[in-house]
Design a protein around this motif. Structure first.
Motif, short mmCIF file in Angstrom:
data_model
loop_
_atom_site.label_atom_id
_atom_site.label_comp_id
_atom_site.label_asym_id
_atom_site.label_seq_id
_atom_site.Cartn_x
_atom_site.Cartn_y
_atom_site.Cartn_z
N GLY A 584 0.79 -1.22 0.00
CA GLY A 584 0.00 0.00 0.00
C GLY A 584 0.82 1.27 0.00
O GLY A 584 0.27 2.35 0.21
N GLU A 585 2.13 1.17 -0.27
CA GLU A 585 2.97 2.37 -0.34
C GLU A 585 2.91 2.93 -1.76
O GLU A 585 3.89 2.94 -2.51
N PHE A 586 1.72 3.42 -2.13
CA PHE A 586 1.49 3.79 -3.52
C PHE A 586 2.27 5.03 -3.93
O PHE A 586 2.77 5.13 -5.06
N LYS A 587 2.37 6.00 -3.04
CA LYS A 587 3.10 7.22 -3.39
C LYS A 587 4.56 6.93 -3.66
O LYS A 587 5.14 7.39 -4.66
N ALA A 588 5.18 6.16 -2.77
CA ALA A 588 6.58 5.77 -2.99
C ALA A 588 6.71 4.92 -4.24
O ALA A 588 7.69 5.02 -4.99
N GLY A 589 5.72 4.08 -4.50
CA GLY A 589 5.75 3.22 -5.67
C GLY A 589 5.70 4.00 -6.97
O GLY A 589 6.39 3.67 -7.94
N VAL A 590 4.88 5.04 -6.99
CA VAL A 590 4.80 5.88 -8.20
C VAL A 590 6.14 6.53 -8.48
O VAL A 590 6.63 6.54 -9.61
N ARG A 591 6.76 7.09 -7.44
CA ARG A 591 8.07 7.73 -7.63
C ARG A 591 9.11 6.73 -8.10
O ARG A 591 9.91 7.02 -9.00
N LEU A 592 9.12 5.56 -7.48
CA LEU A 592 10.10 4.55 -7.85
C LEU A 592 9.90 4.10 -9.29
O LEU A 592 10.87 3.98 -10.06
N ALA A 593 8.66 3.85 -9.69
CA ALA A 593 8.38 3.40 -11.06
C ALA A 593 8.83 4.44 -12.08
O ALA A 593 9.39 4.09 -13.13
N GLU A 594 8.60 5.69 -11.78
CA GLU A 594 9.02 6.75 -12.71
C GLU A 594 10.53 6.77 -12.88
O GLU A 594 11.05 6.92 -14.00
N ARG A 595 11.26 6.61 -11.77
CA ARG A 595 12.72 6.64 -11.85
C ARG A 595 13.25 5.39 -12.55
O ARG A 595 14.24 5.47 -13.31
N ILE A 596 12.62 4.24 -12.32
CA ILE A 596 13.05 3.03 -13.03
C ILE A 596 12.86 3.23 -14.53
O ILE A 596 13.75 2.92 -15.34
N ARG A 597 11.72 3.76 -14.93
CA ARG A 597 11.43 3.95 -16.35
C ARG A 597 12.43 4.92 -16.99
O ARG A 597 12.88 4.70 -18.11
N GLU A 598 12.74 6.00 -16.28
CA GLU A 598 13.71 6.96 -16.82
C GLU A 598 15.04 6.28 -17.13
O GLU A 598 15.68 6.58 -18.15
N ASN A 599 15.46 5.36 -16.27
CA ASN A 599 16.75 4.70 -16.46
C ASN A 599 16.67 3.57 -17.48
O ASN A 599 17.50 3.50 -18.40
N TRP A 600 15.69 2.71 -17.35
CA TRP A 600 15.62 1.54 -18.22
C TRP A 600 15.33 1.92 -19.66
O TRP A 600 15.74 1.22 -20.59
N SER A 601 14.62 3.02 -19.85
CA SER A 601 14.27 3.42 -21.22
C SER A 601 15.50 3.77 -22.04
O SER A 601 15.43 3.77 -23.29
N THR A 602 16.62 4.04 -21.40
CA THR A 602 17.82 4.44 -22.14
C THR A 602 18.56 3.25 -22.74
O THR A 602 19.38 3.44 -23.64
N PHE A 603 18.29 2.04 -22.25
CA PHE A 603 19.05 0.91 -22.76
C PHE A 603 18.22 -0.36 -22.97
O PHE A 603 18.72 -1.34 -23.52
N MET A 604 16.98 -0.35 -22.58
CA MET A 604 16.20 -1.59 -22.61
C MET A 604 15.13 -1.52 -23.69
O MET A 604 14.53 -0.47 -23.94
N ASP A 605 14.89 -2.63 -24.35
CA ASP A 605 13.82 -2.74 -25.35
C ASP A 605 12.49 -2.44 -24.66
O ASP A 605 12.16 -3.03 -23.64
#
Length: 1008
Positions: A584-605
């Motif tokens: 239920g840590e949705f706020k932290a989850g949203v922030r984490l997902a955004e940061r993961i996407r910013e990083n993975w989008s640079t090198f991952m299909d």
């Protein structure tokens, strides 16, 4: 002469009358002892006054002691070795004054000694009696003996047990990870006294104070000193590190165990139980909770406890002025700065200390470092300041860091780090490694807990050489760079990443990161993320692992884990994201997902399995967080990429379709969601078979779509089939099975089978509580549905209001006031209050639900439109009939446009609108609408559904108003017979119809 006791001394004037007055002179940190002495003297009929002692350095010591003699009676000095460093002064000055002035007035002075360390030789003139290491009874006897008080001859005021202060050597019953007392803590006595007065004088239930100030100003030190100094005032002292919200929630929830509360593992459940126990003051009413480093005020309403105890917060955020009392923490005053420097570095003079204090602007953090450096190195002040000012050793040449770190502070740290490089290089290794974690609590124990992790060559000694590891940590703690934060063993005795932790202040972390950044930084960050991956418990669905995930989460980004291409690290990152969703840590989850996407989008299909799983978890979190449109856009983008991919991915497309169908349902596009959900279910059955988990999810989602479309019988048939399949494949206790069981009970209630729905829901809630805990989101939803079942069934009304109010409070604590689940509870409780006559409260809650749904969903969403009907009912009950009619007509038109004329929500709104027309004198229009509504209700819901029968009773009322009595009587009689047969003669619907009360319809806001 009085009997001399072991370890005591014969008091001056013993055998004579007891002293009429005693002036108790104490250093500020011994206030608990002074308070206890005062109360013991009062109990024996001796009046005492308390005077804090910190004589100014510029005033001759003899003059300061002479001022004490202005008080009549005895002067009792509360001594330890630190007493003689107040000022500060050289020991020779104290010895001279003791041998001269004090000896000349020996009959006026007495002393107690609270240390086993050696005191100044001339202290013998005071004949101090030792209270160190003895129990309370013996300490009292020695005190009285030293002052010549015969306990058998004196009578004093008898205090009730609750008013007695705790003996200072007796710790509180619960003492939770308060930092060790700083033996070098200096000054701040006026601040501490003011803080105590503010907390003690505050209104009961609102005793909360925030220590506000910049990083490095000493807020944490003041809070820790307060906890130690005034510990005798409390039965519970609990320290909550609050730099990270997940760690904060986990730590605060741990108090539940210490208080002996019975609760589950979910953070929200433990927090609610702790807050309730603190509010009630059971089992302890004298409590202090310290939230250290709490800068984000968004969660204040959920976390901040109230009750008879005290709350202390340290923060840099001035937003706390809206929630608590504020005490601004300035730098040291000059006397405090120089006093601290001269005690840590005795070789420097007062003018030199003044010059160093001015250089650092009296800010405690750099002063602590300067004092540690000067005290350890014995360097001359002139040389030290010359090195600071010319920056010869510092690699940082800007006048100030971008975050406000003073140049002088940076250069002071540069000197320290260069010294450590020469004398203790392994301490620099530890510092550099810490800089690759986040500031605050650092689970440094992972280094030794997971020796199999691949460490760079320069760090391997940490695993193999325990003695060097301990020396390095001791050095850093001694230089005030780190503080230790050890925690107890985890369940089962297994070593966890939080078993050995250190704490690094945010400002210290920033400075160290700059000054240790070099050739090893990349390798050290890689080592940290490897260790975090090793520490991953591997099962974020298990709530017992959530405290570990809460501690790992803050360190993902600083370690570079979010940008790692290592599959093991990527799995750990996704598990932390799954933890955010499941816990239920949705706020932290949203922030984490955004940061993961910013990083993975640079090198991952973008259509790789990892990116698909990221999107799946992120959209789940966004939906649960109430960001439905964002989830929909995210899912649409993934589907577009899957459609464009050269190689088909049937399973990926299926998962994407499941998410999009759910998005559409939350967005109010029920018909399109149902159409798509049928396709999804067929594809899942074809690709995976009937028994695969994704197929079961698709079947469950189809049932929800049918229910939202008002096709209750079809929904029930689909849910019953899904439930049988889930029980067979997953088992009766699986969370997905429990979810479908909730849905079946919901269907039964909407079909009007109230008793059957209630029986099923009661059984379901018991299992939910046992398996998931009472505060899990799914359990809270089940408990909310149970309250609605009891309301519709007609019994259990006496305690139902309190139950609904409690559920609302718990939902607010777990999810916040604006969350869609909480808004649903607000809406339902408002309906109950209106029905039971509390119109003011009902109006307030109805308006809140209406505004909340409109902001969340937009005004055209069916749910946002439907809640208008409830607002209108409150206005109508309050006599505002014209306003109620206007709102109901608008709601009816809006619902008809979005759902069609035969949807049960439209029929219910039409029932209310016909009543409003009747109440406003438009009886013929009311009858016309009632007749059409009854026809549609019979077609949609059947002749025996409670809503159909309500429409029938309403039409009879309208016809009676038109004097069409024969048809009205026939309709009314038939409705009463059917209600009696289906619901019972004593059901509220039946009784209301028999009394010819106009029926109404409550809108139950539900997003599925």
């Amino acid at each position: 002469m009085a009997e001399q006791r072991s370890g005591g001394a014969v008091g001056h004037g013993a055998g004579s009358a007891s002293p009429g007055h005693v002036l108790v002179v104490f250093p500020g940190y011994h206030r608990p002892w002074a308070t206890w002495i005062n109360q013991r003297l009062d109990a024996h009929g001796v009046r005492a006054s308390l005077q804090r002692w910190d004589p100014p350095r510029e005033v001759p010591l003899e003059d300061s002691l002479g001022d004490l003699l202005l008080a009549r009676g005895q002067v009792l000095l509360v001594l330890d070795d630190w007493f003689f460093q107040l000022g500060p002064r050289q020991s020779g000055e104290w010895n001279d004054v003791l041998r001269g002035f004090v000896a000349a007035h020996a009959e006026r002075f007495a002393a107690v000694n609270l240390t086993n360390r050696t005191l100044l030789p001339a202290t013998a003139v005071l004949e101090p009696v030792s209270l160190w290491g003895v129990g309370e009874e013996e300490a009292e006897a020695r005190l009285l003996s030293r002052l010549g008080i015969d306990p058998g001859r004196t009578t004093g005021r008898r205090l009730p047990a609750g008013a007695l202060v705790r003996f200072p050597d007796t710790p509180p019953e619960v003492w939770g990870e308060v930092p060790r007392r700083n033996p070098r803590f200096t000054g701040r006595d006026d601040l501490l006294t003011e803080l105590q007065e503010r907390l003690m004088d505050a209104e009961r239930g609102n005793a909360a104070c925030t220590l506000l100030g910049m990083s490095g100003i000493g807020k944490t030190q003041i809070a820790a000193e307060y906890a130690h100094r005034f510990s005798s005032d409390y039965d519970v002292v609990w320290w909550v590190s609050s730099d990270d919200r997940n760690v904060q929630r986990d730590r605060f929830g741990e108090l539940a165990t210490q208080l002996g509360l019975t609760t589950g593992n979910e953070p929200g459940e433990r927090i609610r139980a702790v807050r309730e126990a603190l509010r009630r003051g059971t089992p302890h009413s004298r409590w202090l909770v310290v939230f250290d480093g709490w800068d984000d005020t968004d969660g204040a309403g959920v976390m901040l406890p109230q009750g008879p105890g005290h709350v202390l917060i340290t923060s840099r955020n001035r937003g706390w002025v809206d929630h608590t009392d504020i005490l601004e923490i300035p730098g040291f005053d000059r006397a405090e700065s120089t006093g601290y420097l001269m005690r840590r570095a005795p070789h420097i003079t007062a003018p030199e200390a003044d010059e160093v204090a001015a250089e650092f602007g009296d800010v405690p953090l750099p002063l602590v470092q300067a004092a540690a450096w000067l005290g350890e190195s014995r360097m001359e002040v002139s040389e030290y300041l010359r090195m600071v000012r010319d920056g010869r050793i510092s690699a940082v040449d800007e006048p100030s860091g971008g975050d406000g770190i003073p140049h002088a502070s940076l250069t002071s740290w540069s000197i320290l780090i260069n010294r450590l490089r020469r004398s203790q290089p392994q301490a620099i290794d530890v510092l550099s490694l810490c800089a690759s974690f986040a500031p605050g609590r650092i689970p440094l124990g992972v280094v030794r807990a997971y020796p199999q992790a691949e460490l760079p060559e320069d760090l391997r000694w940490m695993v193999t050489d325990l003695a060097a590891w301990s020396r390095a940590l001791d050095t850093l703690v001694n230089y005030s760079v780190l503080s230790r934060e050890s925690r107890g063993p985890v369940a089962g005795g297994e070593m966890g990443p939080h078993q050995e932790s250190v704490h690094m202040h945010r400002l210290v972390h920033d400075i160290v990161s700059r000054l240790t950044d070099g050739e090893h930084r990349a390798a050290h960050r890689k080592a940290v993320r490897t260790l975090l991956a090793e520490a991953d418990p591997g099962n974020p669905l298990d709530s017992r692992t959530w405290p570990r995930y809460a501690e790992l989460l803050p360190h993902l980004e600083p370690s570079g884990a979010l940008a790692s291409r290592n599959p093991r690290v990527q799995t750990a990152v996704l598990n932390c994201l799954r933890y955010c969703f499941r816990s239920g840590e949705f706020k932290a989850g949203v922030r984490l997902a955004e940061r993961i996407r910013e990083n993975w989008s640079t090198f991952m299909d973008p259509v790789s399995p990892e990116m698909q799983e990221l999107t799946n978890q992120e959209s789940n979190i966004l939906r649960r967080h109430g960001r439905f449109r964002d989830a929909y856009q995210l899912d649409l983008a993934l589907r577009a990429r899957l459609d464009e991919a050269p190689n088909p991915d049937p399973l990926g497309s299926l998962r994407s379709a499941v998410s999009i169908a759910s998005d559409l349902r939350y967005l109010g596009q029920y018909q399109e969601s149902e159409r798509m959900q049928r396709e999804v279910l067929a594809d899942a059955q074809r690709l995976l078979g009937e028994n695969e988990f994704l197929t079961l999810v698709a079947g469950n989602n189809l049932g929800i779509s049918l229910r939202l479309l008002g096709r209750y019988k079809e929904a029930y048939e689909q849910d019953i089939a899904s439930l049988a399949r889930a029980e067979s494949v997953l088992g009766a206790l699986h969370s997905q099975t429990l979810t479908i069981g909730n849905n079946v009970a919901h269907d039964l209630r909407l079909l009007g089978h109230y008793r059957e729905a209630l029986a099923r829901q009661e059984a379901g809630v018991r299992v939910h509580v046992r398996i998931l805990g009472p505060q899990h989101l799914q359990t809270l939803y089940a408990r909310t549905q149970l309250a609605l079942c009891r309301r519709r069934e007609g019994g259990f009304q006496q305690d139902l209001g309190a139950t609904m109010a409690s559920l609302l409070e718990q939902l607010e604590q777990v999810h916040g006031r604006g969350h869609y689940v909480t808004l649903s509870s607000i809406n339902n409780y408002a309906n109950f209050l209106r029905e039971h006559g509390d119109l003011d409260h009902a109006r307030e809650l109805s308006h809140e639900a209406e505004a909340g749904y409109r902001a969340l969903l937009g005004p055209a969403h069916p749910v946002a439109t439907g809640v208008l009907a409830n607002t209108a009912l409150v206005l109508q009950a309050s006599g505002q009939r014209a306003d109620a009619l206007a709102i109901l007509e608008a709601a009816l038109a809006g619902l008809t446009a979005s759902l069609g004329p035969d949807h049960p929500w439209v029929l219910g709104c039409a029932l209310n609108a016909s009543a409003a027309r009747n109440f406003n004198g438009r009886v013929a229009d009311a009858a016309e609408l009632s007749r059409d509504t009854l026809r549609r209700a019979r077609h949609t819901l059947g002749n025996e559904h409670p809503l159909t029968l309500s429409c029938q009773v309403a039409l009879a009322t309208d016809l009676r108003g038109l004097r069409e009595n024969e048809e009205a009587s026939k309709l009314e009689e038939d409705a009463l017979l059917t209600l009696t047969r289906t619901l019972g003669a004593q059901h509220p619907h039946t009784l209301s119809a028999r009394q010819r009360n106009r029926p109404y319809w409550d809108f139950e806001a539900n997003l599925g």
